[in-house]
Design a protein around this motif. Structure first.
Motif, PDB file in Angstrom:
ATOM      1  N   UNK A  10      -9.319  -5.274  -5.712  1.00 11.19           N
ATOM      2  CA  UNK A  10      -8.871  -5.904  -4.472  1.00 11.19           C
ATOM      3  C   UNK A  10      -8.281  -4.860  -3.533  1.00 11.19           C
ATOM      4  N   UNK A  11      -7.577  -3.875  -4.116  1.00 11.81           N
ATOM      5  CA  UNK A  11      -6.998  -2.805  -3.309  1.00 11.81           C
ATOM      6  C   UNK A  11      -8.049  -1.980  -2.595  1.00 11.81           C
ATOM      7  N   UNK A  12      -9.219  -1.819  -3.223  1.00 12.13           N
ATOM      8  CA  UNK A  12     -10.308  -1.072  -2.573  1.00 12.13           C
ATOM      9  C   UNK A  12     -10.725  -1.767  -1.277  1.00 12.13           C
ATOM     10  N   UNK A  13     -10.919  -3.079  -1.368  1.00 15.11           N
ATOM     11  CA  UNK A  13     -11.334  -3.844  -0.186  1.00 15.11           C
ATOM     12  C   UNK A  13     -10.225  -3.850   0.858  1.00 15.11           C
ATOM     13  N   UNK A  14      -9.001  -4.113   0.397  1.00 18.24           N
ATOM     14  CA  UNK A  14      -7.843  -4.177   1.300  1.00 18.24           C
ATOM     15  C   UNK A  14      -7.667  -2.861   2.058  1.00 18.24           C
ATOM     16  N   UNK A  15      -7.686  -1.748   1.315  1.00 11.80           N
ATOM     17  CA  UNK A  15      -7.442  -0.445   1.929  1.00 11.80           C
ATOM     18  C   UNK A  15      -8.556  -0.074   2.900  1.00 11.80           C
ATOM     19  N   UNK A  60      -0.369   2.366  14.742  1.00 15.90           N
ATOM     20  CA  UNK A  60       0.611   2.550  13.672  1.00 15.90           C
ATOM     21  C   UNK A  60       0.996   1.238  13.004  1.00 15.90           C
ATOM     22  N   UNK A  61       0.768   0.114  13.687  1.00 13.96           N
ATOM     23  CA  UNK A  61       1.099  -1.177  13.087  1.00 13.96           C
ATOM     24  C   UNK A  61       0.253  -1.448  11.835  1.00 13.96           C
ATOM     25  N   UNK A 101      -0.022  -1.657   6.023  1.00 16.85           N
ATOM     26  CA  UNK A 101      -1.077  -2.279   5.223  1.00 16.85           C
ATOM     27  C   UNK A 101      -1.867  -1.227   4.452  1.00 16.85           C
ATOM     28  N   UNK A 102      -1.999  -0.040   5.045  1.00 15.81           N
ATOM     29  CA  UNK A 102      -2.642   1.063   4.327  1.00 15.81           C
ATOM     30  C   UNK A 102      -1.783   1.468   3.130  1.00 15.81           C
ATOM     31  N   UNK A 103      -0.472   1.524   3.333  1.00 16.96           N
ATOM     32  CA  UNK A 103       0.445   1.887   2.245  1.00 16.96           C
ATOM     33  C   UNK A 103       0.370   0.859   1.115  1.00 16.96           C
ATOM     34  N   UNK A 104       0.323  -0.426   1.479  1.00 17.90           N
ATOM     35  CA  UNK A 104       0.191  -1.478   0.461  1.00 17.90           C
ATOM     36  C   UNK A 104      -1.104  -1.286  -0.320  1.00 17.90           C
ATOM     37  N   UNK A 105      -2.169  -0.955   0.393  1.00 19.48           N
ATOM     38  CA  UNK A 105      -3.448  -0.721  -0.267  1.00 19.48           C
ATOM     39  C   UNK A 105      -3.391   0.443  -1.233  1.00 19.48           C
ATOM     40  N   UNK A 115      -3.188   2.525  -6.840  1.00 23.12           N
ATOM     41  CA  UNK A 115      -2.493   3.298  -7.875  1.00 23.12           C
ATOM     42  C   UNK A 115      -1.939   2.412  -8.990  1.00 23.12           C
ATOM     43  N   UNK A 116      -2.228   1.107  -8.955  1.00 22.85           N
ATOM     44  CA  UNK A 116      -1.675   0.185  -9.951  1.00 22.85           C
ATOM     45  C   UNK A 116      -2.026   0.555 -11.392  1.00 22.85           C
TER      46      UNK A 116
END
Length: 200
Positions: A51-56, A83-84, A88-92, A97-98
């Protein structure tokens, strides 16, 4: 019955070893000590990683789109709007890295079975959470076993709500351990002993 392999308490990381030593009473007999498999725990992060792949990818695409797919021109001033999308990039990146965090958490987690109870020392973001289960709380075990004999010994399922109010379920027990059937036999022996003592 072949007894499952148990860790020596000295094999645990120092912080975890000290915590276990302080938790167990002097007249309490250690029957088994184990840890979740780091490899198995990192595999459990696969759905979050995917999911992180898609999100990022979407977050990076949004940031690039907001910047009109151009590098900033410092001579014309800086547009802060792209920058907004950076949070979301950081969350991804966190989701990507999970597997690393799941593996590290496994190495800081310990499972202990004594003649009186089962104790979980589970690594969480804010520290190590200690949960103790008496024999009466271990009477409805569920075992999920893999072909190699490893698996999960589930005590119960913790049901809660997330931030959106949706129902969440988390499994509580000895998770991702080797020889899960052997450990279950040990737990059931402790339960049976206390049941016999109570009925005597």
């Amino acid at each position: 019955m072949d007894l499952p392999t148990t860790l020596d308490i000295r094999d645990l990381p120092e912080q975890l070893r000290n915590l276990v030593a302080k938790e167990i009473d002097r007249d309490e007999i250690l029957g088994w000590i184990g840890q979740p498999s780091p490899r198995a725990m990192s595999r459990r992060a696969t759905p979050l990683f995917m999911f992180g792949c898609v999100w990022t990818a979407f977050a990076v695409f949004w940031v690039c789109g907001a910047a009109e797919f151009e590098l900033p021109d410092w001579d014309e001033g800086f547009d802060f709007f792209p920058l907004f999308g950076l949070p979301f990039v950081v969350i991804g990146i966190g989701m990507l890295s999970s597997p690393i965090w799941f593996r590290r958490s496994a190495k800081q987690t310990a499972y202990v079975l004594t003649d009186r109870r089962a104790v979980l020392f589970v690594k969480e973001l804010t520290g190590i959470r200690v949960r103790s289960f008496k024999p009466k709380q271990l009477q409805n075990l569920e075992r999920r076993q893999r072909a190699d004999g490893s698996g999960d010994l589930i005590f119960y399922r913790d049901i809660g709500r997330d931030n959106d109010g949706d129902r969440t379920t988390s499994e509580v027990g000895f998770l991702a351990i080797d020889d899960v059937k052997g450990v279950q036999d040990l737990v059931e022996a402790v339960v049976a002993k206390h049941s016999a003592d109570d009925s005597a």
